[in-house]
Design a protein around this motif. Structure first.
Motif, PDB file in Angstrom:
ATOM      1  N   UNK A   1       0.970  -1.279   0.033  1.00 54.91           N
ATOM      2  CA  UNK A   1      -0.128  -0.077  -0.031  1.00 54.91           C
ATOM      3  C   UNK A   1       0.719   1.267  -0.062  1.00 54.91           C
ATOM      4  N   UNK A   2       1.937   1.326   0.846  1.00 59.41           N
ATOM      5  CA  UNK A   2       2.694   2.341   1.034  1.00 59.41           C
ATOM      6  C   UNK A   2       3.408   2.796  -0.331  1.00 59.41           C
ATOM      7  N   UNK A   3       3.956   1.559  -0.824  1.00 60.02           N
ATOM      8  CA  UNK A   3       4.812   1.682  -2.452  1.00 60.02           C
ATOM      9  C   UNK A   3       3.879   2.284  -3.272  1.00 60.02           C
ATOM     10  N   UNK A   4       2.799   1.778  -3.292  1.00 59.57           N
ATOM     11  CA  UNK A   4       1.547   2.138  -4.382  1.00 59.57           C
ATOM     12  C   UNK A   4       1.168   3.687  -4.224  1.00 59.57           C
ATOM     13  N   UNK A   5       1.608   4.390  -3.133  1.00 58.03           N
ATOM     14  CA  UNK A   5       1.099   5.543  -2.498  1.00 58.03           C
ATOM     15  C   UNK A   5      -0.471   5.558  -2.348  1.00 58.03           C
ATOM     16  N   UNK A   6      -0.689   4.268  -1.845  1.00 54.97           N
ATOM     17  CA  UNK A   6      -2.258   4.309  -1.392  1.00 54.97           C
ATOM     18  C   UNK A   6      -2.322   4.393   0.084  1.00 54.97           C
ATOM     19  N   UNK A   7      -1.855   5.578   0.615  1.00 54.40           N
ATOM     20  CA  UNK A   7      -1.419   5.890   1.983  1.00 54.40           C
ATOM     21  C   UNK A   7      -2.882   5.588   3.017  1.00 54.40           C
ATOM     22  N   UNK A   8      -4.033   5.912   2.430  1.00 53.93           N
ATOM     23  CA  UNK A   8      -5.483   5.716   3.414  1.00 53.93           C
ATOM     24  C   UNK A   8      -5.370   4.267   3.748  1.00 53.93           C
ATOM     25  N   UNK A   9      -5.226   3.315   2.789  1.00 53.19           N
ATOM     26  CA  UNK A   9      -5.410   1.812   3.069  1.00 53.19           C
ATOM     27  C   UNK A   9      -4.258   1.661   4.047  1.00 53.19           C
ATOM     28  N   UNK A  10      -3.070   1.859   3.863  1.00 54.46           N
ATOM     29  CA  UNK A  10      -1.871   1.751   4.559  1.00 54.46           C
ATOM     30  C   UNK A  10      -2.127   1.999   6.025  1.00 54.46           C
ATOM     31  N   UNK A  11      -2.706   3.475   6.082  1.00 51.07           N
ATOM     32  CA  UNK A  11      -2.922   3.705   7.437  1.00 51.07           C
ATOM     33  C   UNK A  11      -4.041   2.892   8.116  1.00 51.07           C
ATOM     34  N   UNK A  12      -5.084   2.454   7.414  1.00 56.14           N
ATOM     35  CA  UNK A  12      -5.967   1.755   8.082  1.00 56.14           C
ATOM     36  C   UNK A  12      -5.591   0.269   8.696  1.00 56.14           C
ATOM     37  N   UNK A  13      -4.575  -0.317   7.656  1.00 50.80           N
ATOM     38  CA  UNK A  13      -4.204  -1.756   7.925  1.00 50.80           C
ATOM     39  C   UNK A  13      -3.316  -1.488   9.134  1.00 50.80           C
ATOM     40  N   UNK A  14      -2.525  -0.417   9.090  1.00 47.92           N
ATOM     41  CA  UNK A  14      -1.531  -0.294   9.982  1.00 47.92           C
ATOM     42  C   UNK A  14      -2.278  -0.193  11.605  1.00 47.92           C
ATOM     43  N   UNK A  15      -3.182   0.703  11.501  1.00 46.45           N
ATOM     44  CA  UNK A  15      -4.056   0.879  12.831  1.00 46.45           C
ATOM     45  C   UNK A  15      -4.459  -0.344  13.468  1.00 46.45           C
ATOM     46  N   UNK A  16      -4.884  -1.172  12.591  1.00 45.71           N
ATOM     47  CA  UNK A  16      -5.366  -2.700  12.921  1.00 45.71           C
ATOM     48  C   UNK A  16      -4.172  -3.299  13.789  1.00 45.71           C
ATOM     49  N   UNK A  17      -3.033  -3.331  13.080  1.00 43.48           N
ATOM     50  CA  UNK A  17      -1.632  -3.959  13.521  1.00 43.48           C
ATOM     51  C   UNK A  17      -1.232  -3.274  14.939  1.00 43.48           C
ATOM     52  N   UNK A  18      -1.331  -1.812  14.881  1.00 41.47           N
ATOM     53  CA  UNK A  18      -1.133  -1.112  16.182  1.00 41.47           C
ATOM     54  C   UNK A  18      -1.740  -1.509  17.339  1.00 41.47           C
ATOM     55  N   UNK A  19      -3.420  -1.572  17.122  1.00 44.85           N
ATOM     56  CA  UNK A  19      -4.365  -1.891  18.023  1.00 44.85           C
ATOM     57  C   UNK A  19      -3.979  -3.280  18.635  1.00 44.85           C
ATOM     58  N   UNK A  20      -3.714  -4.199  17.545  1.00 39.20           N
ATOM     59  CA  UNK A  20      -3.495  -5.467  17.996  1.00 39.20           C
ATOM     60  C   UNK A  20      -2.217  -5.990  18.932  1.00 39.20           C
ATOM     61  N   UNK A  21      -1.194  -5.196  18.247  1.00 37.87           N
ATOM     62  CA  UNK A  21       0.172  -5.436  19.164  1.00 37.87           C
ATOM     63  C   UNK A  21      -0.076  -4.821  20.360  1.00 37.87           C
ATOM     64  N   UNK A  22      -0.792  -3.517  20.637  1.00 37.82           N
ATOM     65  CA  UNK A  22      -1.103  -3.002  22.067  1.00 37.82           C
ATOM     66  C   UNK A  22      -1.746  -4.008  22.797  1.00 37.82           C
ATOM     67  N   UNK A  23      -2.706  -4.585  22.263  1.00 35.14           N
ATOM     68  CA  UNK A  23      -3.691  -5.444  22.955  1.00 35.14           C
ATOM     69  C   UNK A  23      -3.014  -6.831  23.544  1.00 35.14           C
TER      70      UNK A  23
END
Lengths: 230, 265
Positions: free
Chosen positions: A187-209
């Motif tokens: 996503x980041x490489x394809x400049x699809x930053x919105x999708x990258x943010x969403x998926x990263x948010x899932x990862x960040x939430x998951x790792x915190x939990x």
């Protein structure tokens, strides 16, 4: 928010992390036990080997695995002999790579937990005519439970976050080798930053939990540990 | 005896003097972001440019998508040599690059390559009879070489047929690795990766005719930080020289001077 491809990557990642964690507990626990108890001269070299993935860049590990598991590498020749083909670009290739990559995160906590017990509980059990297996199952393992729990969580979480190794040997095949970290990178490489943010948010939430759970469990365990101590 | 020794030493020191002075009083340092497929030619260009100008050139190699993200967040590069045309154009649009400086420095070419000698025939027929385990291509969504590879497969009506056996590298370097390590029998790589002194160095290859895919035009652009830096203006002029064009061509790329010329098609 999350596309079908994102969900496929999440599902694949969970499947990979679960498989790797189960296998690592099965393989890592005896290894940790041996490392904790042995007086062999091999202890140093083996400990160093186990810890290597902590310091090796994942791309280096991935590159050598690509050679090692490839058709001219020793493991590739062996798997081809068994009629399995070669492992790169397959789910099981990722499993093998992740086993290596996450090994220290499972072995070290268990080893520390066993070493912290000292020899005494096992010796006391031996004076009560408890055999080696019996002592392992009913004394050593239960006392090492907090360490095993930490190992499980760390092994799982670390496999979820793996990137460099998968990138090198995965081949980015949807549903087979394209895990979440690679999907975010795409996503980041394809400049699809919105999708990258969403998926990263899932990862960040998951790792915190996951880590929160780990610390909560450890707090409870240390309270139990104090009771043991009395 | 002693006197002549001193004189000899003095003479040598004096001989060295012009050398010191020929280095411009302000030796600038340039930092360039370069798409990784262009690593080898850029190192050579930078080496020659440093020698003749006395300036220092620092090179960062990586994927164009990563550089784009870094540059849009203030990375301190003077210029950007992208693997495509879209990203430099986008940077110009965002006001982060100088529109007038943008030019096509190289045109990438595709090659079907195997690390095994004699595996790829001179017409790429091996793709059609399908006697191979995997075909490695670069990710078509991210890498221009991947997009060109898919276009080629469509052109040959092999897109569906090869789908199940395709593996994707995140970029062209990884695609090359998959083939070089023997994990994929075949791969569509950049011609520049397998060419050494105008010859395919290892294994076997089919240099894909340029009519079978859209040209992989690679643009360079001066970034905000590089504007009005004399050293960069010198480099830009040097990039347009016949010497550099010939050098880039020797690595298997087309260059602006051959684009649209007789040899281009």
């Amino acid at each position: 928010m999350l596309s079908d491809a994102d969900w496929a990557a999440i599902w694949l990642t969970l499947r990979l992390a679960t498989t790797v964690t189960v296998l690592l507990l099965l393989l890592g626990t005896p290894l940790a036990l041996w490392l904790a108890k042995t007086r062999s001269a091999m202890k140093g070299p083996v400990s160093a080997l186990v810890a290597m993935p902590l310091v090796l860049p994942p791309t280096v590990l991935g590159f050598y695995l690509l050679i090692f598991m490839g058709p001219s590498g020793p493991m590739g020749k062996f798997t081809e002999l068994l009629g399995l083909g070669t492992l790169p670009f397959t789910f099981w290739g990722l499993v093998v790579a992740s086993l290596l990559y996450s090994l220290p995160f499972v072995v070290q906590p268990i080893q520390n937990a066993i070493e912290a017990q000292g020899a005494r509980p096992s010796e006391v059990a031996a004076t009560l005519h408890s055999g080696p297996w019996d002592r392992f199952w009913h004394v050593t393992l239960p006392l090492a439970k907090p360490g095993i729990l930490t190992a499980t969580v760390l092994g799982f979480a670390h496999t979820v976050g793996e990137f460099g190794v998968v990138l090198m040997i995965g081949g980015n095949i949807p549903g087979e080798t394209r895990v979440v970290s690679v999907q975010i990178y795409d996503h980041v490489e394809a400049l699809e930053y919105t999708q990258a943010h969403w998926l990263s948010a899932v990862m960040i939430g998951f790792s915190f939990l996951v880590l929160l759970l780990l610390y909560l469990l450890q707090q409870r365990k240390s309270a139990v540990g104090m009771r043991y101590g009395n | 005896m002693q006197g002549s020794d001193v004189r000899a030493v003095l003479g040598r020191v004096l001989l060295l003097f012009p050398l010191f002075f020929s280095i411009p009083s302000q030796a600038d340092e340039l930092t360039l972001a370069v798409a990784s497929n262009f690593t080898a030619p850029m190192q050579e260009i930078a080496r020659r440019f440093e020698q003749r100008s006395g300036h220092r050139v620092k090179l960062a190699f990586g994927s164009s998508g990563k550089f784009f993200a870094q540059i849009s967040h203030g990375a301190p590069y003077h210029a950007f040599f992208s693997a495509d045309q879209a990203k430099p154009a986008q940077l110009v649009k965002l006001g982060l690059a100088d529109a007038g400086s943008r030019f096509t420095y190289a045109e990438g070419r595709l090659a079907l390559w195997s690390s095994k000698p004699g595996f790829v025939d001179a017409a790429g027929e091996v793709l059609k009879h399908g006697d191979y385990n995997k075909l490695a291509i670069a990710n078509p969504k991210l890498a221009p070489y991947g997009a060109a590879a898919v276009e080629l497969l469509q052109q040959l009506q092999l897109e569906e047929q090869t789908r199940a056996r395709r593996v994707q590298g995140e970029n062209i370097s990884q695609t090359y690795q998959f083939v070089a390590t023997g994990n994929a029998d075949l791969g569509l790589v950049a011609l520049s990766q397998i060419l050494k002194d105008g010859k395919v160095e290892e294994g076997s290859a089919w240099i894909v005719p340029v009519q079978l895919y859209s040209p992989i035009r690679q643009d360079a652009v001066v970034l905000k930080r590089g504007e009005h830096v004399p050293a960069l203006e010198q480099l830009w002029a040097y990039m347009h020289s016949a010497e550099v064009s010939a050098l880039i061509r020797s690595y298997g790329y087309g260059t602006p001077s051959t684009l649209g010329g007789d040899n281009a098609k």
